[in-house]
Design a protein around this motif. Structure first.
Motif, PDB file in Angstrom:
ATOM      1  N   UNK A  31      -1.570  -3.185  -0.070  1.00 12.08           N
ATOM      2  CA  UNK A  31      -1.207  -1.781  -0.255  1.00 12.08           C
ATOM      3  C   UNK A  31       0.264  -1.646  -0.649  1.00 12.08           C
ATOM      4  N   UNK A  32       0.527  -0.643  -1.483  1.00 10.21           N
ATOM      5  CA  UNK A  32       1.895  -0.317  -1.870  1.00 10.21           C
ATOM      6  C   UNK A  32       1.972   1.192  -2.076  1.00 10.21           C
ATOM      7  N   UNK A  33       1.995   1.918  -0.955  1.00  7.01           N
ATOM      8  CA  UNK A  33       2.016   3.373  -1.042  1.00  7.01           C
ATOM      9  C   UNK A  33       0.733   3.919  -1.624  1.00  7.01           C
TER      10      UNK A  33
ATOM     11  N   UNK B  95     -13.877 -13.495  -0.076  1.00 10.02           N
ATOM     12  CA  UNK B  95     -13.074 -12.297   0.145  1.00 10.02           C
ATOM     13  C   UNK B  95     -11.676 -12.601   0.662  1.00 10.02           C
ATOM     14  N   UNK B  96     -11.214 -13.834   0.546  1.00 13.60           N
ATOM     15  CA  UNK B  96      -9.902 -14.193   1.089  1.00 13.60           C
ATOM     16  C   UNK B  96      -8.787 -13.369   0.457  1.00 13.60           C
ATOM     17  N   UNK B  97      -8.960 -12.967  -0.802  1.00 16.98           N
ATOM     18  CA  UNK B  97      -7.910 -12.195  -1.479  1.00 16.98           C
ATOM     19  C   UNK B  97      -7.730 -10.804  -0.872  1.00 16.98           C
ATOM     20  N   UNK B  98      -8.702 -10.348  -0.073  1.00 17.75           N
ATOM     21  CA  UNK B  98      -8.613  -9.024   0.542  1.00 17.75           C
ATOM     22  C   UNK B  98      -8.035  -9.067   1.951  1.00 17.75           C
ATOM     23  N   UNK B  99      -7.683 -10.253   2.436  1.00 20.04           N
ATOM     24  CA  UNK B  99      -7.191 -10.401   3.811  1.00 20.04           C
ATOM     25  C   UNK B  99      -5.997  -9.493   4.131  1.00 20.04           C
ATOM     26  N   UNK B 100      -5.015  -9.301   3.212  1.00 22.52           N
ATOM     27  CA  UNK B 100      -3.871  -8.439   3.557  1.00 22.52           C
ATOM     28  C   UNK B 100      -4.245  -6.996   3.878  1.00 22.52           C
ATOM     29  N   UNK B 101      -5.433  -6.566   3.471  1.00 23.80           N
ATOM     30  CA  UNK B 101      -5.852  -5.191   3.738  1.00 23.80           C
ATOM     31  C   UNK B 101      -6.391  -5.019   5.155  1.00 23.80           C
ATOM     32  N   UNK B 102      -6.675  -6.134   5.819  1.00 22.94           N
ATOM     33  CA  UNK B 102      -7.109  -6.106   7.227  1.00 22.94           C
ATOM     34  C   UNK B 102      -8.314  -5.180   7.423  1.00 22.94           C
ATOM     35  N   UNK B 103      -9.383  -5.466   6.699  1.00 28.71           N
ATOM     36  CA  UNK B 103     -10.560  -4.592   6.724  1.00 28.71           C
ATOM     37  C   UNK B 103     -11.755  -5.178   7.475  1.00 28.71           C
ATOM     38  N   UNK B 104     -11.698  -6.434   7.843  1.00 32.36           N
ATOM     39  CA  UNK B 104     -12.860  -7.065   8.464  1.00 32.36           C
ATOM     40  C   UNK B 104     -13.083  -6.548   9.880  1.00 32.36           C
ATOM     41  N   UNK B 105     -14.359  -6.427  10.253  1.00 28.25           N
ATOM     42  CA  UNK B 105     -14.690  -6.027  11.618  1.00 28.25           C
ATOM     43  C   UNK B 105     -14.824  -7.272  12.496  1.00 28.25           C
ATOM     44  N   UNK B 106     -15.338  -7.096  13.708  1.00 34.40           N
ATOM     45  CA  UNK B 106     -15.423  -8.198  14.659  1.00 34.40           C
ATOM     46  C   UNK B 106     -16.317  -9.327  14.155  1.00 34.40           C
ATOM     47  N   UNK B 107     -17.246  -9.016  13.262  1.00 35.34           N
ATOM     48  CA  UNK B 107     -18.145 -10.042  12.718  1.00 35.34           C
ATOM     49  C   UNK B 107     -17.576 -10.698  11.459  1.00 35.34           C
TER      50      UNK B 107
END
Length: 353
Positions: A106-108, A290-302
């Motif tokens: 994210x950037x604003x 989906x490793x490229x999406x890790x900075x968005x911190x979207x994964x749930x407990x699973x």
């Protein structure tokens, strides 16, 4: 250098191209970043004998029918690569091949897409990286002690690589069954096929056309609040394509229960008996890349990214496309990805406007 665009599509396989087609129809500015050096997505990495489950006319992306392949009812992987290459060229889709996306952050009011060729600043991102680059290997006892060759579906090419060897194929899905049949029909390989549960073959007259109809009927039932039909999973696991039928009818596809553990020279069965093997082919599926999406911190407990259709619930500027039923019914198939791609492009356009 940072470049600007409305939308970045990550992945240039069938899902990424379908997204590009619909983004173009929405009049949006976009770029498709693809790690492969050439068009064709994962189809260019498949094993030599692989064919589609469906005839060409039932295996098409939006806007362009796949032409029939001469002499083949079910086109082979090379034909699909040619079709995707032509599709990309026909619609002049802006695919940058050989570009590896490292992170989306994210950037604003914008999302930044960091790639090894630079950074893109976009209002929305469609992730369409699929699963092929992330093969899954189960934690089987003794796996690290086996001295023979171990490979996954992604590494298999042809029986010629295993001539004169004893090979165990692990997996009761379509890939495991087709590879076991491929090796068994060749005659130069001693094949053992091991599955976690007894294999469930679909009726011989069912192919991808029928499976898509079943998946579509289930989606409609769920949308209308009717009883879940169970979809494709209720019918079976294995499409009996011609080579699979030939091997099965010749008595060459007799599955054994999964072994208890691996040994240095082979594997041990639950009753304590042992068998030797020179190689193991793990046809044990994939996980979403989906490793490229890790900075968005979207994964749930699973470890899952919750979505509403294709849209990520925790980040409305992000859509996930082509990973399976959780991002659209049959969205991991050629014919099935068109509808969720259209919906994703429409929602992105509404967001931007």
């Amino acid at each position: 250098m940072t470049q600007q665009t409305d939308v970045v599509v990550v992945g240039g396989g069938q899902a990424g191209l379908a997204a590009g087609y619909h983004l173009r129809r929405q009049g949006l500015d976009f770029v498709i970043l693809d790690a492969d050096p050439a068009p064709g997505g994962s189809w260019q990495h498949m094993w030599d004998s692989l064919h589609l489950f469906s005839p060409a006319e039932h295996s098409s992306l939006p806007g362009r029918l796949m032409p029939a392949q001469a002499g083949e009812t079910y086109p082979d992987a090379g034909h699909v690569v040619d079709y995707l290459t032509d599709y990309q060229k026909r619609y002049d889709l802006p695919v940058q091949h050989g570009t590896h996306v490292e992170a989306v952050r994210r950037d604003g009011e914008r999302l930044l897409v960091d790639a090894d060729t630079g950074t893109w600043r976009a209002q929305a991102v469609i992730s369409a990286t699929g699963t092929w680059s992330r093969p899954f290997l189960p934690a089987v006892p003794g796996r690290s002690t086996f001295a023979g060759r171990q490979l996954h579906t992604v590494n298999y090419r042809s029986p010629a690589d295993f001539a004169g060897q004893r090979v165990i194929v692990v997996g009761g899905g379509n890939s495991g069954t087709q590879i076991a049949a491929d090796l068994a029909l060749d005659g130069r390989v001693e094949v053992t096929w091991a599955t976690q549960r007894p294999p469930r073959f679909l009726a011989d007259d069912i192919d991808g056309r029928a499976l898509f109809d079943v998946a579509t009927a289930r989606r409609r039932a769920l949308e209308e609040g009717r009883t879940d039909t169970g979809g494709v999973a209720s019918l079976g696991d294995i499409v009996a394509v011609p080579p699979v039928r030939a091997a099965r009818d010749a008595g060459l596809l007799s599955a054994k229960p999964l072994f208890a553990q691996l040994t240095a020279t082979g594997f041990r069965w639950a009753d304590g008996s042992q068998s030797d093997a020179d190689a193991i082919i793990w046809c044990t599926g994939f996980r979403p890349a989906l490793a490229h999406l890790a900075p968005l911190n979207l994964r749930d407990a699973r470890g899952h990214i919750p979505t509403d259709g294709t849209r990520a619930l925790g980040e409305p500027r992000l859509h996930l496309l082509g990973y399976g039923d959780w991002t659209g019914p049959a969205s991991a198939t050629l014919i099935g990805v068109g509808r969720p791609a259209r919906d994703a492009a429409r929602q992105v356009a509404e967001l931007l406007r």
